[in-house]
Design an enzyme around this catalytic site. Structure first.
Site, PDB file in Angstrom:
ATOM      1  N   GLY A  46      27.120 -33.774 -33.714  1.00  0.00           N
ATOM      2  CA  GLY A  46      27.173 -32.460 -34.347  1.00  0.00           C
ATOM      3  C   GLY A  46      25.855 -31.719 -34.212  1.00  0.00           C
ATOM      4  O   GLY A  46      25.824 -30.525 -33.876  1.00  0.00           O
ATOM      5  N   HIS A  47      24.756 -32.411 -34.485  1.00  0.00           N
ATOM      6  CA  HIS A  47      23.429 -31.803 -34.308  1.00  0.00           C
ATOM      7  C   HIS A  47      23.206 -31.395 -32.852  1.00  0.00           C
ATOM      8  O   HIS A  47      22.690 -30.310 -32.562  1.00  0.00           O
ATOM      9  CB  HIS A  47      22.324 -32.782 -34.714  1.00  0.00           C
ATOM     10  CG  HIS A  47      22.293 -33.117 -36.165  1.00  0.00           C
ATOM     11  ND1 HIS A  47      22.616 -34.369 -36.632  1.00  0.00           N
ATOM     12  CD2 HIS A  47      21.970 -32.375 -37.252  1.00  0.00           C
ATOM     13  CE1 HIS A  47      22.485 -34.385 -37.943  1.00  0.00           C
ATOM     14  NE2 HIS A  47      22.107 -33.185 -38.349  1.00  0.00           N
TER      15      HIS A  47
ATOM     16  N   LYS B 110      29.999 -26.972 -41.021  1.00  0.00           N
ATOM     17  CA  LYS B 110      30.427 -28.021 -41.963  1.00  0.00           C
ATOM     18  C   LYS B 110      29.884 -27.702 -43.358  1.00  0.00           C
ATOM     19  O   LYS B 110      30.575 -27.860 -44.360  1.00  0.00           O
ATOM     20  CB  LYS B 110      29.946 -29.401 -41.523  1.00  0.00           C
ATOM     21  CG  LYS B 110      30.395 -30.513 -42.488  1.00  0.00           C
ATOM     22  CD  LYS B 110      29.922 -31.876 -42.045  1.00  0.00           C
ATOM     23  CE  LYS B 110      28.439 -32.065 -42.297  1.00  0.00           C
ATOM     24  NZ  LYS B 110      28.148 -32.151 -43.771  1.00  0.00           N
TER      25      LYS B 110
ATOM     26  N   GLN C  24      26.476 -23.440 -47.555  1.00  0.00           N
ATOM     27  CA  GLN C  24      25.047 -23.395 -47.256  1.00  0.00           C
ATOM     28  C   GLN C  24      24.745 -22.304 -46.230  1.00  0.00           C
ATOM     29  O   GLN C  24      23.762 -21.562 -46.363  1.00  0.00           O
ATOM     30  CB  GLN C  24      24.592 -24.751 -46.717  1.00  0.00           C
ATOM     31  CG  GLN C  24      23.167 -24.771 -46.193  1.00  0.00           C
ATOM     32  CD  GLN C  24      22.782 -26.142 -45.682  1.00  0.00           C
ATOM     33  OE1 GLN C  24      22.489 -27.034 -46.472  1.00  0.00           O
ATOM     34  NE2 GLN C  24      22.775 -26.326 -44.374  1.00  0.00           N
TER      35      GLN C  24
END
Length: 282
Positions: A36-37, A151, A155
């Site tokens: 994901g990163h 995700k 945030q």
């Protein structure tokens, strides 16, 4: 690969890059890097001449010290993973003292209520900590663009709001969720799950997909009640919340408006590990 742990050294380097008219992308992380990163890093590389990946486990966004202590730290592995991606990556890995200067406290922000629901309801002070570290990193790196995964969609919206109220001139880019083969949203926390639980955790995404199927023909309240009931019957998962909310304001959906975008948000405990996910519904 260049690795900096001091802000002044990083600043000197970025100033040299600016003189060469090189664009800079920033990917803030807390390490324990996964696919994901890397998808964020690759997106940043496709849009910038140089990418700075920050690796910093930020203490001010953890409301529980035990969670901070257990957060995986795999710096050497992270570096090797990044080296495989590109030689146009620079790592910024400061100490807590370098970032906070001995005063490990958060700034207090007004996020127009974005921080009061869902994650904010269950994690006191979390988003003040997120806003603080992201603002510090943005001001330190001064990137053209900064990249964040969807995700953590709440945030992401809060970072956009922080950037707006602080009048920061950096473009905030949201990137799609990367998932494991069973649909589980990729997260550093997944490493703490047992093999059985990790395999079963595809249930979380399947519930979101089912909610999307029901959306438009059933009310948000009925879908929420259904999801709650389904989780009550699953022995491996403890549902903290399931919420259908307006994508922009994060306001819980009581009545669906035709011209609004909605998402389903979920937080679940499994093996004592807190997992979150979300999915756009329309």
């Amino acid at each position: 690969m260049k690795i900096f742990d001091l802000k002044k050294e990083l600043n000197a380097f970025t100033q040299e890059q600016r003189k060469k008219d090189r664009s800079i992308g920033l990917v803030p992380t807390m390490g324990a890097l996964h696919t994901g990163h890397i998808s964020l890093v690759k997106k940043a590389l496709s849009e910038n001449d140089l990418v700075i990946v920050s690796i910093f486990v930020n203490p001010t966004q953890f409301d529980k010290k035990d969670d901070l202590d257990k957060y995986p730290r795999t710096f050497e592995k992270d570096i090797e993973l990044l080296k495989q991606v590109s030689d146009q990556i620079v790592v910024f890995a400061p100490t807590v003292d370098e970032i906070y200067g001995g005063d490990i406290t958060s700034e207090s922000y007004e996020f127009d209520g974005l921080d009061k629901v869902m994650e904010g309801e269950f994690r006191t002070g979390h988003f003040d900590g997120v806003g603080t570290i992201v603002e510090l990193l943005l001001r330190t790196v001064a990137p053209d663009k900064a990249y964040f995964g969807e995700k953590d969609f709440q945030q992401l919206q809060i970072i956009r709001k922080m950037s707006e109220i602080k009048n920061l001139p950096y473009t905030i880019v949201g990137c799609p969720i990367e998932r494991e083969p069973n649909g589980l949203a990729m997260s550093s926390r997944n490493e703490r799950l047992s093999k059985k639980t990790r395999e079963e955790a595809g249930f979380i995404y399947s519930m979101l997909q089912s909610a999307k199927t029901k959306f438009g023909t059933e009310s948000a309240i009925d879908i929420t009640d259904w999801a709650t009931s389904e989780f009550e019957q699953h022995p491996l998962f403890d549902l903290e919340y399931f919420e259908i909310a307006d994508e922009n304001t994060l306001t819980p959906a009581l009545k669906i408006q035709d011209n609004q975008k909605y998402r389903a948000f979920i937080a679940v405990y499994a093996d004592g590990v807190r997992l979150i996910d979300n999915l756009r519904l329309n």
